[in-house]
Scaffold this active site. Structure first.
Site, short mmCIF file in Angstrom:
data_model
loop_
_atom_site.label_atom_id
_atom_site.label_comp_id
_atom_site.label_asym_id
_atom_site.label_seq_id
_atom_site.Cartn_x
_atom_site.Cartn_y
_atom_site.Cartn_z
N ASP A 230 0.76 -1.17 -0.05
CA ASP A 230 0.05 0.16 -0.07
C ASP A 230 1.01 1.25 0.08
OD1 ASP A 230 -2.65 1.44 2.19
OD2 ASP A 230 -2.38 1.38 0.14
N ASP B 271 -3.12 -2.80 -2.68
CA ASP B 271 -4.21 -2.22 -2.76
C ASP B 271 -3.93 -1.25 -3.96
OD1 ASP B 271 -5.11 1.04 -0.81
OD2 ASP B 271 -6.30 -0.51 -1.93
N ASN B 272 -5.07 -0.66 -4.27
CA ASN B 272 -5.01 0.39 -5.57
C ASN B 272 -4.46 -0.03 -6.79
OD1 ASN B 272 -3.56 2.03 -2.80
ND2 ASN B 272 -5.56 2.67 -3.50
N GLU C 44 -11.28 4.10 -1.53
CA GLU C 44 -11.75 4.56 -0.18
C GLU C 44 -12.64 5.85 -0.25
OE1 GLU C 44 -8.46 3.69 -1.15
OE2 GLU C 44 -7.18 5.18 -0.31
N LYS D 285 3.12 3.62 -5.61
CA LYS D 285 2.47 2.49 -6.66
C LYS D 285 3.43 2.10 -7.62
CE LYS D 285 -0.74 3.53 -3.90
NZ LYS D 285 -0.68 2.77 -2.60
#
Ligand SMILES: Cc1cc(-c2n[nH]c(CCNC(=O)c3cc(-c4ccc(F)cc4)cc(O)c3O)n2)ccn1
Ligand SMILES: [Mg+2]
Length: 214
Positions: free
Chosen positions: A141, A169-170, A199, A144
């Site tokens: 997380d 995540d993401n 989120e 990126k």
């Protein structure tokens, strides 16, 4: 000078959450981010998916890359069996300072080890710093563009074993295209996408769960 967003999030926790109660810390942060100020926590919707994977893996050793304010750190640690440790790496000292206080407020500090520094520098030191042989579970997380280089580093440092679970995540927003391409096409991983939302928004995002096959 004006307070920062993480400091305002911490103040909300100290004002509204019950000390020593991880669930109330989690709920307070989610409420604050939905009704006062958005912040880049994994959040409640993706958090439920994170919880289910952590419970399924029930890891003895766990690593989180990107602590931010400690929201997912508390989410993960509250589900860990006694005697297990979550190591979480944070690059930004201001984030780390807030995360330490949120972790402390939740009462989970004995299950968590927060280390400040860049993932690329710290991953090769995991064995010497913590005597870790391999990680059962890794939550990605952080920046990126570091997801792919860091899992390659985890492989090189032999910190993954057959069956190690990576949860990222993401993968849609902000997006990690090179990481997705790698884990979905490499014969060394079995990957699965959990569709969700960024989120506290209606924007699509999701978590990618990948099993290292050794
Ligand atoms: C050890 C180490 C740690 C780090 C590190 N620590 N903490 C971070 C934070 C990283 N997280 C994000 O940037 C992030 C961004 C968004 C977002 C933002 C704006 C939008 F419009 C839409 C989405 C949403 C998210 O869910 C995110 O997680 N990096 C970096 C390097 N080395
Ligand atoms: Mg995130």
């Amino acid at each position: 000078t004006r307070s920062t967003r993480p400091q305002r999030l911490l103040r909300a926790v100290q004002k509204k959450a019950i000390k020593g109660d991880p669930q109330s810390v989690i709920s307070t942060i989610d409420y604050f981010c939905r009704h006062s100020e958005w912040a880049m926590n994994v959040g409640d919707e993706k958090g439920v998916i994170l919880d289910s994977v952590v419970c399924e893996v029930s890891p003895s050793t766990a690593l989180e890359l990107g602590t931010y304010c400690g929201y997912s750190t508390v989410r993960i640690a509250r589900l860990l069996p006694p005697g297990t440790k979550l190591i979480t790496l944070e690059f930004n000292p201001d984030y780390a300072a807030v995360a330490r206080q949120i972790i402390e407020y939740s009462g989970l500090q004995d299950k968590i080890c927060l280390v400040e520094g860049a993932s690329g520098d710290l991953i090769p030191k995991m064995q010497e710093l913590f005597g870790i042989k391999t990680f059962d579970f890794v939550f990605l997380d952080h920046w990126k563009d570091r997801y792919l280089p860091d899992i390659k580093l985890l492989e090189e440092c032999q910190l993954l074993r057959k069956g190690s679970i990576l949860l990222a995540d993401n993968v849609i927003c902000p997006g990690t295209p090179d990481y997705l391409e790698y884990v979905r096409n490499s014969p060394r991983y079995e990957s699965k996408y959990f569709k969700s939302h960024l989120e506290y928004t209606k924007v699509e995002d999701g978590l990618e769960k990948s099993v290292f096959l050794g």
